[in-house]
Design a protein around this motif. Structure first.
Motif, mmCIF file in Angstrom:
data_model
loop_
_atom_site.group_PDB
_atom_site.id
_atom_site.type_symbol
_atom_site.label_atom_id
_atom_site.label_comp_id
_atom_site.label_asym_id
_atom_site.label_seq_id
_atom_site.Cartn_x
_atom_site.Cartn_y
_atom_site.Cartn_z
ATOM 1 N N ASP A 54 0.872 -1.171 0.000
ATOM 2 C CA ASP A 54 0.000 0.000 0.000
ATOM 3 C C ASP A 54 0.917 1.231 0.000
ATOM 4 O OD1 ASP A 54 -1.636 2.103 0.635
ATOM 5 O OD2 ASP A 54 -2.525 1.191 2.423
ATOM 6 N N TYR A 55 1.256 1.690 -1.225
ATOM 7 C CA TYR A 55 2.213 2.803 -1.313
ATOM 8 C C TYR A 55 1.635 4.077 -0.709
ATOM 9 C CZ TYR A 55 5.066 -0.171 -4.291
ATOM 10 O OH TYR A 55 5.847 -1.194 -4.753
ATOM 11 N N ASP A 56 0.310 4.277 -0.875
ATOM 12 C CA ASP A 56 -0.281 5.515 -0.361
ATOM 13 C C ASP A 56 -0.073 5.626 1.141
ATOM 14 O OD1 ASP A 56 -1.103 6.173 -2.821
ATOM 15 O OD2 ASP A 56 -3.152 5.393 -2.610
ATOM 16 N N ASN A 57 -0.228 4.503 1.822
ATOM 17 C CA ASN A 57 -0.076 4.532 3.286
ATOM 18 C C ASN A 57 1.267 3.978 3.744
ATOM 19 O OD1 ASN A 57 -2.692 5.626 4.133
ATOM 20 N ND2 ASN A 57 -3.463 3.845 3.005
ATOM 21 N N ARG A 58 2.139 3.756 2.787
ATOM 22 C CA ARG A 58 3.519 3.323 3.063
ATOM 23 C C ARG A 58 3.601 2.107 3.974
ATOM 24 N NH1 ARG A 58 7.319 8.697 3.057
ATOM 25 N NH2 ARG A 58 6.457 9.521 1.153
ATOM 26 N N ARG A 59 2.978 1.043 3.533
ATOM 27 C CA ARG A 59 3.039 -0.193 4.307
ATOM 28 C C ARG A 59 3.002 -1.402 3.377
ATOM 29 N NH1 ARG A 59 -1.716 -0.349 8.214
ATOM 30 N NH2 ARG A 59 -0.798 1.597 8.851
ATOM 31 N N ALA A 60 3.530 -2.494 3.878
ATOM 32 C CA ALA A 60 3.496 -3.735 3.104
ATOM 33 C C ALA A 60 3.090 -4.855 4.047
ATOM 34 C CB ALA A 60 4.866 -4.021 2.513
ATOM 35 N N VAL A 61 2.410 -5.853 3.491
ATOM 36 C CA VAL A 61 1.991 -7.004 4.299
ATOM 37 C C VAL A 61 2.710 -8.227 3.747
ATOM 38 C CG1 VAL A 61 0.027 -8.339 5.149
ATOM 39 C CG2 VAL A 61 -0.268 -5.912 4.605
ATOM 40 N N VAL A 62 3.428 -8.918 4.635
ATOM 41 C CA VAL A 62 4.191 -10.092 4.181
ATOM 42 C C VAL A 62 3.880 -11.297 5.044
ATOM 43 C CG1 VAL A 62 6.128 -8.671 3.358
ATOM 44 C CG2 VAL A 62 6.208 -9.595 5.674
ATOM 45 N N GLY A 74 1.647 -4.169 12.371
ATOM 46 C CA GLY A 74 0.580 -5.107 12.712
ATOM 47 C C GLY A 74 1.077 -6.540 12.617
ATOM 48 N N LEU A 75 0.481 -7.400 13.416
ATOM 49 C CA LEU A 75 0.866 -8.813 13.389
ATOM 50 C C LEU A 75 -0.368 -9.694 13.456
ATOM 51 C CD1 LEU A 75 3.804 -8.956 16.004
ATOM 52 C CD2 LEU A 75 4.012 -9.080 13.512
ATOM 53 N N GLU A 76 -0.338 -10.770 12.689
ATOM 54 C CA GLU A 76 -1.279 -11.865 12.904
ATOM 55 C C GLU A 76 -0.446 -12.979 13.528
ATOM 56 O OE1 GLU A 76 -4.161 -13.992 9.832
ATOM 57 O OE2 GLU A 76 -2.152 -14.877 9.833
ATOM 58 N N VAL A 77 -0.983 -13.590 14.587
ATOM 59 C CA VAL A 77 -0.214 -14.655 15.251
ATOM 60 C C VAL A 77 -1.114 -15.843 15.540
ATOM 61 C CG1 VAL A 77 1.325 -12.985 16.397
ATOM 62 C CG2 VAL A 77 -0.653 -13.882 17.646
ATOM 63 N N VAL A 78 -0.473 -16.986 15.706
ATOM 64 C CA VAL A 78 -1.164 -18.163 16.240
ATOM 65 C C VAL A 78 -0.647 -18.343 17.671
ATOM 66 C CG1 VAL A 78 -1.436 -20.665 16.052
ATOM 67 C CG2 VAL A 78 -1.515 -19.247 13.992
ATOM 68 N N ARG A 94 -5.064 -11.095 15.927
ATOM 69 C CA ARG A 94 -4.393 -9.975 15.241
ATOM 70 C C ARG A 94 -4.130 -8.855 16.233
ATOM 71 N NH1 ARG A 94 -4.094 -9.212 9.873
ATOM 72 N NH2 ARG A 94 -4.729 -11.034 8.667
ATOM 73 N N PHE A 95 -2.985 -8.228 16.118
ATOM 74 C CA PHE A 95 -2.651 -7.084 16.971
ATOM 75 C C PHE A 95 -2.171 -5.943 16.080
ATOM 76 C CE2 PHE A 95 -1.926 -10.860 19.595
ATOM 77 C CZ PHE A 95 -2.748 -10.571 20.674
ATOM 78 N N GLY A 96 -2.499 -4.710 16.497
ATOM 79 C CA GLY A 96 -2.062 -3.529 15.750
ATOM 80 C C GLY A 96 -2.780 -3.433 14.430
ATOM 81 N N GLY A 97 -2.084 -2.883 13.423
ATOM 82 C CA GLY A 97 -2.698 -2.787 12.099
ATOM 83 C C GLY A 97 -2.999 -1.350 11.722
ATOM 84 N N GLU A 130 1.684 -13.374 9.921
ATOM 85 C CA GLU A 130 1.564 -12.287 8.932
ATOM 86 C C GLU A 130 2.076 -11.007 9.580
ATOM 87 O OE1 GLU A 130 -2.270 -11.826 6.624
ATOM 88 O OE2 GLU A 130 -2.019 -9.794 7.432
ATOM 89 N N ILE A 131 2.768 -10.196 8.790
ATOM 90 C CA ILE A 131 3.376 -8.983 9.354
ATOM 91 C C ILE A 131 3.068 -7.797 8.450
ATOM 92 C CG2 ILE A 131 5.565 -7.954 10.147
ATOM 93 C CD1 ILE A 131 6.431 -11.162 9.605
ATOM 94 N N THR A 132 2.579 -6.718 9.057
ATOM 95 C CA THR A 132 2.431 -5.469 8.320
ATOM 96 C C THR A 132 3.585 -4.570 8.730
ATOM 97 O OG1 THR A 132 0.035 -5.693 8.408
ATOM 98 C CG2 THR A 132 0.895 -3.515 7.852
ATOM 99 N N VAL A 133 4.369 -4.136 7.734
ATOM 100 C CA VAL A 133 5.544 -3.319 8.059
ATOM 101 C C VAL A 133 5.462 -1.955 7.384
ATOM 102 C CG1 VAL A 133 7.128 -5.254 8.413
ATOM 103 C CG2 VAL A 133 6.893 -4.280 6.118
ATOM 104 N N ARG A 134 6.183 -1.031 7.969
ATOM 105 C CA ARG A 134 6.317 0.309 7.404
ATOM 106 C C ARG A 134 7.345 0.244 6.263
ATOM 107 N NH1 ARG A 134 5.557 4.512 10.727
ATOM 108 N NH2 ARG A 134 5.916 3.258 12.594
ATOM 109 N N ILE A 135 7.045 0.914 5.147
ATOM 110 C CA ILE A 135 8.078 1.036 4.105
ATOM 111 C C ILE A 135 8.424 2.512 3.978
ATOM 112 C CG2 ILE A 135 7.527 -1.079 2.842
ATOM 113 C CD1 ILE A 135 5.882 0.615 0.882
ATOM 114 N N LEU A 136 9.648 2.802 3.591
ATOM 115 C CA LEU A 136 10.106 4.189 3.545
ATOM 116 C C LEU A 136 10.458 4.596 2.119
ATOM 117 C CD1 LEU A 136 12.571 4.302 6.601
ATOM 118 C CD2 LEU A 136 10.142 4.843 6.563
ATOM 119 N N LYS A 137 10.305 5.883 1.857
ATOM 120 C CA LYS A 137 10.724 6.453 0.577
ATOM 121 C C LYS A 137 12.255 6.477 0.576
ATOM 122 C CE LYS A 137 8.968 8.928 -2.941
ATOM 123 N NZ LYS A 137 8.681 8.082 -4.050
#
Ligand code: FAD
Length: 486
Positions: A109-117, A174-178, A186-189, A214-221
């Protein structure tokens, strides 16, 4: 919890049950197959897992964990196994849950500068995948071409460029965990969530609280400009004083790395030699980045600080290729030690920057005391030392001496007001060294926190914490551990 290797009958039942979840091709259990999983990058402690299972999605992880929880069979999450403290090693025949097949970039999500992996996604792949759009992922452990982002979350990994941009925890949104009972949570997000900082707690928990799926991370310009300086010194004290003064004068470099003479000897014998003079005492690599305006002034100030500390030679990289050469040399420093020693043990202490000269002197004394060479490679900017203790495991008693020398180094860091780990975690390696930092009550408080998520210590047992003192142990045994219900 079953705290001993499973007998053959139960093992077979477990293999049958897990095969029904993931398929027969996604589980290893024969000796010759699980051998490859007997340790991570910390090779001093080894142990064979009962099985290694490879889920493909979160639901499979949850089903595996539910079964193991029901059977009270302990398990360990594992990424690429590059950890340097034994966190992913099965000490007691646990089941390894390998996340390497959950290796997709799910969304950017470039607009919000995040990626989910997914957790098995390789760190460097993220920066490579988003580079064409002008973005990157900041945490850059030197193992980034191999290690997984799930493992980075497990260890709260750092890297050369974490001085300015922060370590993994500063980039996890954000994190998804078992959970260890098989529940998916899920936490954060969002940018911030009320209540406790559960993301902060999970990041760096070394697989002892939950399995990250699953991990949502910040991406930087990407910065507009990057400039890198190399400074060569005749004395380690001059280099470390210069490192300290660069930050003291108000500049926060993107990276500030140092290597001493033994480390230089190692990297120059490795695959990416730079051609450093043989009689050098220390090298600093200093990188600044940001908007182009003002960067040249910072470079000049950095060079002046180095000159104030009797630098032999200081210069800017002439182009991107030279910069890449310097970094390839530095980032392969650990592996390069293999060219000058049969074995090496990587330590990971943290100290206040201003204490660099005295702690390095103490490490020199430890080297003499234990009769072992120690090479120093470190993130000087944030005082994160990586003494590499060189030894030969074929010589009787040398492995034990290396371990003791490592512990003495960590004690020196703790005594200097620092810590026993900056980024590699505690794992199995530094459990007892936790006592350099925490007393019994503080250790017990952290174990109680673990119990909230992982009440029977099924998820990565026997890691991170030293054996509690006897009185505390009695109290633990008499206390009813609550069931997970988060
Ligand atoms: C040559 C070399 C250089 C290195 N340089 C650096 C460096 O610069 N900075 C740095 O920080 N580290 C560095 N490391 C150490 C290591 O690469 C990092 O700790 C990395 O984060 C481990 O990732 P991994 O995928 O290999 O995890 P693993 O080693 O497989 O696991 C590490 C820990 O995380 C847990 N874990 C793994 N996956 C999950 C998951 N999905 N959910 C919950 N827990 C999980 C494991 O149980 C274990 O405790 C280096 C290692 C090597 C070999």
């Amino acid at each position: 919890m079953i705290d001993a290797p499973l007998d053959e009958k139960r093992k077979q039942q477990m293999i049958d049950a897990l095969s029904r979840v993931v398929g027969k091709k996604s589980i290893l259990y024969r000796y010759e197959d699980v051998m490859a999983y007997e340790c991570d990058g910390y090779t001093i402690h080894k142990g064979l897992p009962a099985a290694v299972v490879f889920p493909s999605n979160t639901e499979e992880v949850a089903a595996i964990v539910s079964y193991l929880h029901q059977q009270q069979i302990p398990f360990i999450p594992r990424g690429a196994g590059t950890g340097l403290s034994g966190g992913a090693t099965a000490l007691n025949g646990e089941v390894i849950i390998s996340l390497v097949r959950m290796n997709k970039l799910l969304h950017v999500d470039y607009d919000n500068r995040r990626a989910v992996v997914q957790p098995g996604y390789i760190n460097l792949k993220l920066s490579n995948s988003i580079a064409s759009k002008g973005y990157y992922y900041a945490p850059d452990p030197s193992s980034q071409a191999t290690c997984t982002i799930g493992g980075n979350v497990g260890e709260n990994a750092g890297g050369a460029h974490c001085l300015k941009y922060g370590v993994t925890t500063n980039h996890v949104l954000g994190l998804e965990v078992v959970l260890p009972n098989g529940q998916i949570r899920r936490f954060g997000g969002t940018l911030d969530t009320p209540g406790y900082d559960v993301l902060g707690l999970l990041t760096g928990s070394e697989g002892t609280l939950a399995i990250v799926t699953e991990i949502t991370v910040r991406i930087l310009k990407k910065p507009q400009e990057v400039s890198t300086v190399l400074a060569l010194f005749d004395k380690v004290t001059d280099a470390s004083q210069a490192a300290s003064d660069i930050i003291a004068c108000g500049i926060i470099p993107a990276a500030l790395e140092m290597m001493d003479a033994m480390a230089i000897h190692g990297v120059e014998s490795g695959n990416y030699p730079v051609g450093y003079p043989k009689d050098l005492a220390a090298v600093l690599i200093i990188e600044v980045d940001g908007i182009a305006a003002g960067l040249q002034e910072q470079i000049e100030e950095i060079m002046q600080v180095c000159k104030n500390h009797h630098v032999r030679e200081v210069r800017k990289a002439k182009d991107a290729a030279e910069r890449a050469r310097w970094w390839a040399n530095r980032k392969t420093a650990f592996g390069a030690m293999g060219t000058i020693s049969p074995d090496y043990l990587v330590q990971d202490g943290v100290i206040p920057r201003s204490k660099l000269p005295e702690v390095l002197e103490r490490i020199g004394q430890i080297s003499k005391q234990y009769g072992l060479r120690i090479a120093n490679v470190f993130h000087a900017g944030d005082g994160n030392l990586h003494p590499l203790i060189l030894f030969d495991s074929r010589v009787e008693g040398e492995t034990e001496r290396a371990v003791e020398a490592g512990s003495a180094v960590l004690k020196a860091c703790a005594d200097a007001g620092g810590s026993i780990t900056g980024e590699h975690g505690v794992g199995v390696e530094k459990m007892e060294d936790m006592r350099f930092i925490f007393n019994d009550i503080e250790i017990e408080a952290q174990m109680q926190l673990r119990d909230v998520f992982n009440p029977n210590s099924l998820c990565n047992p026997h890691k991170m914490f030293p054996k509690p003192a006897r009185c505390v142990e009695m109290k633990r045994l008499s206390r009813e551990v609550p069931a997970v219900n988060i």
